[in-house]
Design a protein around this motif. Structure first.
Motif: not given
Length: 318
Positions: A35-59
């Motif tokens: 599983w690759r959890i990623t955000s955007d380096v520039y102008d991120a709409d979602e920070e990495w930590e938020a993406a990881f939290a969604r991952f932990c809830s969805a998987v």
């Protein structure tokens, strides 16, 4: 050479990028992919930590075997501390995790030597069952000596590896480690180690299981080759990789003059600055014994000033 592609697999599993919050992508089984959890380096709409939290809830994270940490927001200016904190906070939810790569960030997102890291040894301490660990980026990178009984593969990719990191790895107790890959880099990007810093690795005392040793992408590749020539650890290796650096005839000749290398399965010297006669000596010495030798020059190039000064380059710097 630059790093233009994300990891395609990890731990023998195909990489799968966890989709964004608005995607309707069907998710695979938890243990079927890396599983690759990623955000955007520039102008991120979602920070990495938020993406990881969604991952932990969805998987079903109890089945996850491999994790790839992709880009985090402003990686050129923000280190990975909060990413590491999030991973460690979730460690009880990841009992099957066996492989972790921190910093799968490509050139378009952030050049390797601009990736901000931090001391990553806490991840090994926090995940004692990890079998593989990799990290990319040398700016601010730290590695405190650890004792880890399960780790079989360790990769540290930098355009310039701080001496403290080399010494930390060298001082670690890693009895199960089979594969060690260090990109030592250049002083221009913080690579201030010396060949002497590698001595505990080359002695092999703390690495009784080592079979694949890569000390590469180095501006001091000749010195490394000379040190390897008499290193006790070499006798137990199957793969020796001194590629991607500025290896010249001097270093290669020292390697040939040292202990026999005919027991190796592979000697990788690609991206080199060797003359054709020296390449022929290597082939004539090793190929009849069945050693697979990679002597491709690749994109190794050199410049010369008006005063005759020659500049040679590692494969991956900035």
């Amino acid at each position: 050479m630059t790093i233009g592609d994300h990891l395609h697999e990890l731990y023998g599993l195909p990489a799968f990028t966890f989709p964004g919050p608005d995607a309707k992508t069907e998710l695979p089984e938890a243990g079927a992919v890396a599983w690759r959890i990623t955000s955007d380096v520039y102008d991120a709409d979602e920070e990495w930590e938020a993406a990881f939290a969604r991952f932990c809830s969805a998987v079903d994270t109890t089945g996850v075997r491999a994790l790839i940490v992709g880009a985090w927001q402003e990686a050129y200016d923000t280190d990975a501390s909060s990413v590491i904190e999030a991973l460690l906070a979730a460690r009880d939810r990841l009992p099957a995790l066996r492989s972790l790569f921190l910093g799968d960030i490509v050139m378009e997102e952030c050049e390797i030597s601009w990736i901000n890291q931090t001391d990553v040894s806490g991840l090994l301490e926090g995940f004692p069952a990890l079998e593989e660990f990799g990290v990319r980026g040398g700016s601010g990178l730290g590695f405190t000596a650890v004792s880890h009984k399960s780790l079989r593969k360790l990769e540290v990719e930098t355009g310039g590896m701080p001496a403290e990191v080399v010494r930390g790895v060298a001082a670690s107790e890693l009895p199960a480690l089979e594969h060690l890959d260090l990109w030592l880099g250049t002083p221009d990007y913080g690579g201030d180690s010396e060949a002497a810093d590698l001595e505990p690795i080359l002695s092999g005392t703390r690495l009784p299981s080592l079979r694949h040793l890569a000390l590469r992408n180095s501006e001091m590749q000749d010195e490394v080759a000379a040190a390897v020539a008499s290193a006790p650890v070499v006798a137990r290796l199957e793969v020796l990789d001194l590629s991607m650096g500025v290896l010249s005839d001097e270093g290669a000749a020292a390697l040939l003059a040292g202990q026999p290398l005919t027991h190796l399965k592979t000697l990788d010297l690609h991206h080199n600055y060797l003359s054709e006669p020296l390449k022929e000596r290597i082939r004539d010495t090793l190929e009849p014994a069945g050693v697979v030798v990679d002597l491709d020059r690749d994109d190794a190039d050199e410049d010369e000033d008006d005063d005759g000064t020659v500049y040679r380059y590692v494969a991956v710097g900035e």
